[in-house]
Design an enzyme around this catalytic site. Structure first.
Site, PDB file in Angstrom:
ATOM      1  N   LYS A  15      82.010  62.464  51.213  1.00 31.60           N
ATOM      2  CA  LYS A  15      82.115  61.007  51.080  1.00 31.60           C
ATOM      3  C   LYS A  15      83.163  60.625  50.048  1.00 31.60           C
ATOM      4  O   LYS A  15      83.985  59.721  50.274  1.00 31.60           O
ATOM      5  CB  LYS A  15      80.758  60.428  50.664  1.00 31.60           C
ATOM      6  CG  LYS A  15      80.796  58.925  50.393  1.00 31.60           C
ATOM      7  CD  LYS A  15      79.520  58.421  49.752  1.00 31.60           C
ATOM      8  CE  LYS A  15      79.694  58.235  48.269  1.00 31.60           C
ATOM      9  NZ  LYS A  15      78.750  57.279  47.671  1.00 31.60           N
ATOM     10  N   CYS A  48      75.878  51.713  43.361  1.00 32.84           N
ATOM     11  CA  CYS A  48      74.646  52.118  42.682  1.00 32.84           C
ATOM     12  C   CYS A  48      74.552  51.483  41.296  1.00 32.84           C
ATOM     13  O   CYS A  48      75.542  51.371  40.584  1.00 32.84           O
ATOM     14  CB  CYS A  48      74.605  53.636  42.522  1.00 32.84           C
ATOM     15  SG  CYS A  48      74.357  54.544  44.050  1.00 32.84           S
ATOM     16  N   ARG A  98      80.435  51.219  34.542  1.00 27.38           N
ATOM     17  CA  ARG A  98      81.590  51.829  35.188  1.00 27.38           C
ATOM     18  C   ARG A  98      82.734  50.837  35.386  1.00 27.38           C
ATOM     19  O   ARG A  98      83.071  50.465  36.498  1.00 27.38           O
ATOM     20  CB  ARG A  98      81.173  52.449  36.532  1.00 27.38           C
ATOM     21  CG  ARG A  98      80.068  53.478  36.379  1.00 27.38           C
ATOM     22  CD  ARG A  98      79.890  54.323  37.603  1.00 27.38           C
ATOM     23  NE  ARG A  98      79.306  53.586  38.706  1.00 27.38           N
ATOM     24  CZ  ARG A  98      78.991  54.125  39.870  1.00 27.38           C
ATOM     25  NH1 ARG A  98      79.211  55.401  40.082  1.00 27.38           N
ATOM     26  NH2 ARG A  98      78.456  53.409  40.837  1.00 27.38           N
ATOM     27  N   PRO A  99      83.343  50.362  34.310  1.00 26.14           N
ATOM     28  CA  PRO A  99      84.327  49.288  34.418  1.00 26.14           C
ATOM     29  C   PRO A  99      85.600  49.742  35.122  1.00 26.14           C
ATOM     30  O   PRO A  99      85.921  50.924  35.175  1.00 26.14           O
ATOM     31  CB  PRO A  99      84.612  48.935  32.956  1.00 26.14           C
ATOM     32  CG  PRO A  99      84.303  50.181  32.198  1.00 26.14           C
ATOM     33  CD  PRO A  99      83.155  50.817  32.921  1.00 26.14           C
ATOM     34  N   VAL A 100      86.334  48.747  35.641  1.00 27.99           N
ATOM     35  CA  VAL A 100      87.586  49.022  36.350  1.00 27.99           C
ATOM     36  C   VAL A 100      88.793  48.783  35.447  1.00 27.99           C
ATOM     37  O   VAL A 100      89.920  48.706  35.937  1.00 27.99           O
ATOM     38  CB  VAL A 100      87.692  48.152  37.622  1.00 27.99           C
ATOM     39  CG1 VAL A 100      86.593  48.498  38.603  1.00 27.99           C
ATOM     40  CG2 VAL A 100      87.652  46.663  37.261  1.00 27.99           C
ATOM     41  N   ASP A 101      88.563  48.704  34.143  1.00 31.04           N
ATOM     42  CA  ASP A 101      89.670  48.370  33.247  1.00 31.04           C
ATOM     43  C   ASP A 101      90.771  49.423  33.260  1.00 31.04           C
ATOM     44  O   ASP A 101      91.948  49.099  33.052  1.00 31.04           O
ATOM     45  CB  ASP A 101      89.162  48.134  31.816  1.00 31.04           C
ATOM     46  CG  ASP A 101      88.427  49.326  31.236  1.00 31.04           C
ATOM     47  OD1 ASP A 101      87.900  50.140  32.018  1.00 31.04           O
ATOM     48  OD2 ASP A 101      88.373  49.441  30.002  1.00 31.04           O
ATOM     49  N   ASP A 120      76.669  64.013  39.567  1.00 27.28           N
ATOM     50  CA  ASP A 120      76.065  63.758  40.875  1.00 27.28           C
ATOM     51  C   ASP A 120      75.087  64.847  41.303  1.00 27.28           C
ATOM     52  O   ASP A 120      74.448  64.731  42.350  1.00 27.28           O
ATOM     53  CB  ASP A 120      77.153  63.610  41.947  1.00 27.28           C
ATOM     54  CG  ASP A 120      77.775  62.223  41.950  1.00 27.28           C
ATOM     55  OD1 ASP A 120      77.250  61.329  41.261  1.00 27.28           O
ATOM     56  OD2 ASP A 120      78.785  62.031  42.650  1.00 27.28           O
ATOM     57  N   ILE A 126      77.915  61.275  31.354  1.00 29.49           N
ATOM     58  CA  ILE A 126      78.901  60.521  32.137  1.00 29.49           C
ATOM     59  C   ILE A 126      78.492  59.059  32.284  1.00 29.49           C
ATOM     60  O   ILE A 126      79.263  58.147  31.992  1.00 29.49           O
ATOM     61  CB  ILE A 126      79.104  61.157  33.521  1.00 29.49           C
ATOM     62  CG1 ILE A 126      79.495  62.631  33.377  1.00 29.49           C
ATOM     63  CG2 ILE A 126      80.167  60.389  34.308  1.00 29.49           C
ATOM     64  CD1 ILE A 126      80.780  62.876  32.648  1.00 29.49           C
TER      65      ILE A 126
END
Length: 434
Positions: A22, A123, A128-131, A317, A339
């Site tokens: 995936k 999830c 989990r920022p996109v900066d 994971d 993480i």
């Protein structure tokens, strides 16, 4: 809403195919947006996230079809033609359920000079920022603003291409590396990505981009060099096998005391997990065409402490699945999650089955049941995220009586026909309507 009913106590035995990854398929679907020529992806798993991504790119005007494999346990083929892409926008209605949709930002911006992408969902296991994505694309000359829940990116007036740059991310980020890697393929000049993610899925994406005409070196290391080209062409690419699905089945077979062959599995992508399994007493071998695993029996397993880290370390994971194995092993283990925050939500559900776990912050201490004579006992549990749901399935396969796992739509986001594959290994498991 569907649920899984599991009657535990059976050792898993036989062979099972491992689907395409995936976490490789999703960025590779976005990579197809970089060219106006047709792209064919083989070994694409049938997952809800894949279906959502296909819906997302179709919404942009892309022609995309996903044909199934020969049987329910095989992945399929996706054919994409982004030649008529007309709307470089990813709306909230589609993005909200899947964080990977942010991967459309880099390809759209690189090819069209503009992109509008909603801030992502997925999830609920941390912010989990996109900066880092924004920081990197800005370094390449993009003008990006975040307003009304959207990232709106465009090239400055008079510019037709992103500009090569040296980019050092503040942390190792897989999707950030992938987004910047895709954007850099069409940039003017050389881009160097420092502190790049080294995951096999990043390497697989780079190999696909190279097949499309990109000039990339260093993928699989912490420094990736990309010499931008003016255009990319179509290609046919096979998605790499899913190491997390393989690791999940390794833990399931080990926990139930079974023996199995995981066809197409890549042992070289699971070194950290396999090392811990061997330390636990499990026999794991790389064989022609897959991975063979043999358990000494659930009661004979030795619990293993571990700490999640970036690849090639122990993958976050796989944390929940290995914790389920530790629950039925002998001895006490300590699991440290470095993480993501809030990734012990499966602990409360494992406790309902009889597990002995104490979690505090980023650390969980598990008292294994293997040397106590106690057994897990079936109960109704609730999946809270993708990998947590897999840990509950593993625990249910070992527990006495019936375990019912609710909210398995989480499972469907990342596992291709999991119950069918487990049944093929002898598990008593079925999907039913709640």
């Amino acid at each position: 809403m569907d649920q899984l009913q599991i009657r535990g106590g059976r050792a898993l035995s036989g062979d099972v195919p491992i689907s395409g990854a995936k976490n490789a398929a999703l960025p590779e679907l976005c990579a197809a947006l970089l060219t106006a020529e047709p792209v064919t992806l083989l070994n694409v798993p049938r997952l809800q996230d894949v279906a959502t991504m296909l819906q997302l790119i179709r919404n942009m005007g892309v022609a995309a079809e996903h044909s199934q494999g020969d049987d329910r346990a095989s992945s399929g083929t996706v054919r994409i033609d982004a030649g008529a892409l007309s709307t470089p926008e990813a709306p909230y209605e589609l993005v909200k359920t899947m964080r990977a949709s942010v991967l459309a930002l880099g390809p759209l911006l690189a090819r069209f000079g503009e992109a509008t992408v909603s801030l992502p969902g997925g999830c609920a296991i941390g912010s989990r920022p996109v900066d880092q994505h924004i920081k990197g694309l800005s370094a390449m000359g993009a003008e990006i603003v975040v307003e009304h829940g959207y990232m709106i990116a465009r090239l400055p007036e008079g510019r037709s291409r992103l500009q090569g740059a040296r980019i050092t991310t503040d942390m190792v980020t897989v999707t950030g590396t992938e987004n910047l890697l895709m954007a850099a393929t069409l940039a003017d000049g050389e881009t160097v990505l420092e502190n790049a993610a080294q995951e096999p899925e990043v390497v697989d994406l780079a190999e696909m981009l190279i097949a499309m005409g990109a000039q990339i070196e260093g993928h699989g290391t912490s420094r990736i060099r990309v010499q931008g080209v003016e255009r990319l062409h179509g290609c046919t690419h096979r998605v790499v096998a899913d190491r997390i699905e393989a690791g999940t089945f390794l833990c399931a077979v080990a926990a139930t005391g079974g023996e199995a062959l995981l066809r197409h599995g890549r042992a070289d992508h699971l070194d950290a997990v396999i090392d811990k399994l061997r330390d636990a007493g499990v026999t794991v071998e790389a064989v022609d065409g897959g991975i063979r695993v043999r358990s000494p029996g659930a009661g004979q397993l030795q619990a293993q402490s571990f700490r999640t880290t970036e690849y090639p370390g122990f993958p976050t994971d796989m944390q929940a699945q290995f914790m389920a194995l530790n629950v039925v092993a002998q001895g006490t283990s300590r699991v440290t999650e470095t993480i993501f925050e809030n990734r012990f939500m499966h602990v409360d559900e494992l406790l309902r089955l009889g597990a002995r776990i104490q979690a505090d912050g980023k650390v969980a201490v598990i008292e294994g049941l293997g040397d106590t004579g106690a057994l897990l006992s079936g109960a109704t549990v609730m999946a809270t995220d993708l990998r947590a749901s897999a840990s509950l399935v593993i625990a249910g396969l070992v527990a006495t009586g019936q375990t019912t796992v609710d909210r398995i739509y989480h499972l469907d986001r990342g596992y291709d026909c999991m119950e069918g594959k487990l049944r093929a290994l002898g598990a008593d498991i079925e999907r039913v309507k709640a």
